[in-house]
Design a protein around this motif. Sequence first.
Motif, PDB file in Angstrom:
ATOM      1  N   ASP A  97      37.548  51.850  33.492  1.00  0.00           N
ATOM      2  CA  ASP A  97      37.735  50.268  33.593  1.00  0.00           C
ATOM      3  C   ASP A  97      36.613  49.589  34.250  1.00  0.00           C
ATOM      4  OD1 ASP A  97      39.067  48.137  33.810  1.00  0.00           O
ATOM      5  OD2 ASP A  97      40.551  48.498  35.330  1.00  0.00           O
ATOM      6  N   PHE A  98      35.931  48.773  33.323  1.00  0.00           N
ATOM      7  CA  PHE A  98      34.859  47.948  33.881  1.00  0.00           C
ATOM      8  C   PHE A  98      35.079  46.445  34.190  1.00  0.00           C
ATOM      9  CE2 PHE A  98      32.883  51.304  31.241  1.00  0.00           C
ATOM     10  CZ  PHE A  98      31.972  51.632  32.162  1.00  0.00           C
ATOM     11  N   SER A  99      36.646  46.152  34.446  1.00  0.00           N
ATOM     12  CA  SER A  99      37.029  44.935  34.782  1.00  0.00           C
ATOM     13  C   SER A  99      36.506  44.278  36.136  1.00  0.00           C
ATOM     14  CB  SER A  99      38.651  44.941  35.132  1.00  0.00           C
ATOM     15  OG  SER A  99      39.052  45.742  35.784  1.00  0.00           O
ATOM     16  N   PHE A 100      35.978  45.229  36.836  1.00  0.00           N
ATOM     17  CA  PHE A 100      35.363  44.848  37.995  1.00  0.00           C
ATOM     18  C   PHE A 100      34.112  44.052  37.832  1.00  0.00           C
ATOM     19  CE2 PHE A 100      33.432  48.920  37.171  1.00  0.00           C
ATOM     20  CZ  PHE A 100      31.972  48.774  37.457  1.00  0.00           C
ATOM     21  N   LEU A 101      33.548  44.182  36.658  1.00  0.00           N
ATOM     22  CA  LEU A 101      32.554  43.363  36.359  1.00  0.00           C
ATOM     23  C   LEU A 101      32.730  42.047  35.984  1.00  0.00           C
ATOM     24  CD1 LEU A 101      30.596  46.009  34.112  1.00  0.00           C
ATOM     25  CD2 LEU A 101      29.772  45.009  36.371  1.00  0.00           C
ATOM     26  N   ASN A 130      34.031  39.265  37.476  1.00  0.00           N
ATOM     27  CA  ASN A 130      33.534  38.213  38.560  1.00  0.00           C
ATOM     28  C   ASN A 130      32.101  38.134  38.261  1.00  0.00           C
ATOM     29  OD1 ASN A 130      35.985  37.875  39.643  1.00  0.00           O
ATOM     30  ND2 ASN A 130      36.020  39.280  41.089  1.00  0.00           N
ATOM     31  N   PHE A 131      31.511  39.177  38.324  1.00  0.00           N
ATOM     32  CA  PHE A 131      29.760  39.314  38.138  1.00  0.00           C
ATOM     33  C   PHE A 131      29.353  38.558  36.901  1.00  0.00           C
ATOM     34  CE2 PHE A 131      26.163  41.152  35.965  1.00  0.00           C
ATOM     35  CZ  PHE A 131      25.252  40.755  36.829  1.00  0.00           C
ATOM     36  N   ILE A 132      30.294  38.651  35.786  1.00  0.00           N
ATOM     37  CA  ILE A 132      29.904  38.283  34.660  1.00  0.00           C
ATOM     38  C   ILE A 132      29.973  36.603  34.727  1.00  0.00           C
ATOM     39  CG2 ILE A 132      30.645  37.799  32.029  1.00  0.00           C
ATOM     40  CD1 ILE A 132      31.087  40.964  32.297  1.00  0.00           C
ATOM     41  N   LEU A 133      31.289  36.025  35.144  1.00  0.00           N
ATOM     42  CA  LEU A 133      31.778  34.791  35.162  1.00  0.00           C
ATOM     43  C   LEU A 133      30.423  34.063  36.023  1.00  0.00           C
ATOM     44  CD1 LEU A 133      33.504  32.350  35.062  1.00  0.00           C
ATOM     45  CD2 LEU A 133      34.763  33.221  37.090  1.00  0.00           C
ATOM     46  N   VAL A 134      30.294  34.593  37.344  1.00  0.00           N
ATOM     47  CA  VAL A 134      29.230  34.102  38.188  1.00  0.00           C
ATOM     48  C   VAL A 134      27.843  33.853  37.491  1.00  0.00           C
ATOM     49  CG1 VAL A 134      27.970  34.021  40.422  1.00  0.00           C
ATOM     50  CG2 VAL A 134      30.406  34.638  40.338  1.00  0.00           C
ATOM     51  N   GLY A 135      27.421  35.233  36.983  1.00  0.00           N
ATOM     52  CA  GLY A 135      26.094  35.323  36.230  1.00  0.00           C
ATOM     53  C   GLY A 135      25.861  34.134  34.987  1.00  0.00           C
ATOM     54  N   ALA A 136      27.009  33.977  34.471  1.00  0.00           N
ATOM     55  CA  ALA A 136      26.998  33.036  33.148  1.00  0.00           C
ATOM     56  C   ALA A 136      26.662  31.712  33.890  1.00  0.00           C
ATOM     57  CB  ALA A 136      28.388  32.934  32.316  1.00  0.00           C
ATOM     58  N   VAL A 137      27.323  31.141  34.628  1.00  0.00           N
ATOM     59  CA  VAL A 137      27.082  29.881  35.345  1.00  0.00           C
ATOM     60  C   VAL A 137      25.611  29.923  35.979  1.00  0.00           C
ATOM     61  CG1 VAL A 137      27.676  28.303  37.485  1.00  0.00           C
ATOM     62  CG2 VAL A 137      29.416  29.546  35.991  1.00  0.00           C
ATOM     63  N   VAL A 138      25.251  30.896  36.642  1.00  0.00           N
ATOM     64  CA  VAL A 138      23.770  31.050  37.178  1.00  0.00           C
ATOM     65  C   VAL A 138      22.707  30.785  36.134  1.00  0.00           C
ATOM     66  CG1 VAL A 138      22.182  32.335  38.792  1.00  0.00           C
ATOM     67  CG2 VAL A 138      24.477  31.932  39.431  1.00  0.00           C
ATOM     68  N   LEU A 139      22.909  31.759  35.214  1.00  0.00           N
ATOM     69  CA  LEU A 139      21.888  31.706  34.047  1.00  0.00           C
ATOM     70  C   LEU A 139      21.878  30.524  33.202  1.00  0.00           C
ATOM     71  CD1 LEU A 139      22.461  35.262  32.698  1.00  0.00           C
ATOM     72  CD2 LEU A 139      20.512  34.525  33.928  1.00  0.00           C
ATOM     73  N   MET A 140      23.043  29.714  32.954  1.00  0.00           N
ATOM     74  CA  MET A 140      22.952  28.514  32.204  1.00  0.00           C
ATOM     75  C   MET A 140      22.249  27.373  33.140  1.00  0.00           C
ATOM     76  SD  MET A 140      23.475  26.781  29.762  1.00  0.00           S
ATOM     77  CE  MET A 140      24.621  27.826  28.804  1.00  0.00           C
ATOM     78  N   TRP A 195      31.472  45.782  29.799  1.00  0.00           N
ATOM     79  CA  TRP A 195      32.671  45.250  30.175  1.00  0.00           C
ATOM     80  C   TRP A 195      33.612  45.249  28.738  1.00  0.00           C
ATOM     81  CZ3 TRP A 195      34.368  40.424  28.167  1.00  0.00           C
ATOM     82  CH2 TRP A 195      35.602  39.908  28.719  1.00  0.00           C
ATOM     83  N   GLN A 196      32.972  44.530  27.754  1.00  0.00           N
ATOM     84  CA  GLN A 196      33.746  44.373  26.441  1.00  0.00           C
ATOM     85  C   GLN A 196      34.143  45.363  25.873  1.00  0.00           C
ATOM     86  OE1 GLN A 196      34.808  40.877  24.481  1.00  0.00           O
ATOM     87  NE2 GLN A 196      36.083  42.575  24.741  1.00  0.00           N
ATOM     88  N   THR A 197      33.416  46.475  25.721  1.00  0.00           N
ATOM     89  CA  THR A 197      33.780  47.704  25.179  1.00  0.00           C
ATOM     90  C   THR A 197      34.760  48.410  25.825  1.00  0.00           C
ATOM     91  OG1 THR A 197      31.320  47.979  24.475  1.00  0.00           O
ATOM     92  CG2 THR A 197      32.946  49.951  24.395  1.00  0.00           C
ATOM     93  N   GLY A 198      34.665  48.277  27.164  1.00  0.00           N
ATOM     94  CA  GLY A 198      35.708  48.856  28.276  1.00  0.00           C
ATOM     95  C   GLY A 198      36.935  48.214  28.063  1.00  0.00           C
ATOM     96  N   GLU A 199      37.250  46.933  27.626  1.00  0.00           N
ATOM     97  CA  GLU A 199      38.251  46.223  27.430  1.00  0.00           C
ATOM     98  C   GLU A 199      39.029  46.611  26.177  1.00  0.00           C
ATOM     99  OE1 GLU A 199      39.933  43.161  29.516  1.00  0.00           O
ATOM    100  OE2 GLU A 199      38.863  44.825  30.652  1.00  0.00           O
ATOM    101  N   ILE A 200      38.174  46.848  25.101  1.00  0.00           N
ATOM    102  CA  ILE A 200      38.548  47.350  23.911  1.00  0.00           C
ATOM    103  C   ILE A 200      39.089  48.880  24.002  1.00  0.00           C
ATOM    104  CG2 ILE A 200      38.094  47.900  21.538  1.00  0.00           C
ATOM    105  CD1 ILE A 200      35.728  46.083  21.504  1.00  0.00           C
ATOM    106  N   VAL A 201      38.450  49.609  24.625  1.00  0.00           N
ATOM    107  CA  VAL A 201      39.046  50.923  24.761  1.00  0.00           C
ATOM    108  C   VAL A 201      39.923  51.077  25.662  1.00  0.00           C
ATOM    109  CG1 VAL A 201      38.423  53.241  25.694  1.00  0.00           C
ATOM    110  CG2 VAL A 201      36.644  51.888  24.631  1.00  0.00           C
ATOM    111  N   ASN A 202      40.232  50.317  26.596  1.00  0.00           N
ATOM    112  CA  ASN A 202      41.574  50.512  27.241  1.00  0.00           C
ATOM    113  C   ASN A 202      42.562  49.377  27.135  1.00  0.00           C
ATOM    114  OD1 ASN A 202      40.741  52.419  29.668  1.00  0.00           O
ATOM    115  ND2 ASN A 202      38.790  50.731  29.659  1.00  0.00           N
TER     116      ASN A 202
END
Length: 221
Positions: A132-136, A138-148, A180-187
């Motif tokens: 389960d990579f759901s813990f990622l 928050n990192f993805i959300l913050v990372g998307a904003v920072v990178l943009m 994260w996305q692959t884990g979401e599909i698998v789980n």
Amino acid sequence: MSNEFQTYGQSYPSTEVKNKVLQNTYTLLAMTLAFSALTAFASMQFAMPQVPFFLHLIVFIGLLFAIEKTKNSGAGIALTFVFTGYMGYTLGPILNYYLSIPNGGQVVSSAFMMTAVAFLGLSAYAVTTKKDFSFLSNFILVGAVVLMVGVLTAWLFELQMLQLALCVGFVLFSSAVILWQTGEIVNGGETNYISATVTLYVSIYNLFLSLLQLLGAASDD
């Protein structure tokens, strides 16, 4: 409309359903990557100009929004091909530039191979371990904003060192999204293969471009 386009249910999908979403996602992903490669090749052959930054941003966001609105219908699939075809078109001028510099062919092929290995490795890990990579998230959300914000800053002020730092950030960010996305599909957390395909495609695209820039900078005399 029927659930033909993979909104199979919102709670506890069966193993059969999860496997079907995974199969359809990777089938559509392979098809869109191939189509994107064709449009990139055509763009290169006709020496098409690069799309202006803000126009590209508008088209990019607009198509993503349209896909999200139609992801449960056949129109969603059609728009996914429009989106990936357009992204392939934007890749053409970039590839032409890198192929025109010394060792450009080696840079492009190395970036391609590294992207393929990274994607296959991360996907295989997520599928086989079923973690389960759901813990990622928050990192993805913050990372998307920072990178943009970083992308806009680097573009406005033409900061080359920031651009290279952003490339490293995009490599880490894209890798996290693939897991994260692959884990979401698998789980069973993702039940729409169109959404999953677009997410993985954008991650692969960004990963390839980032590696291309980093390798290009490393080979610059």
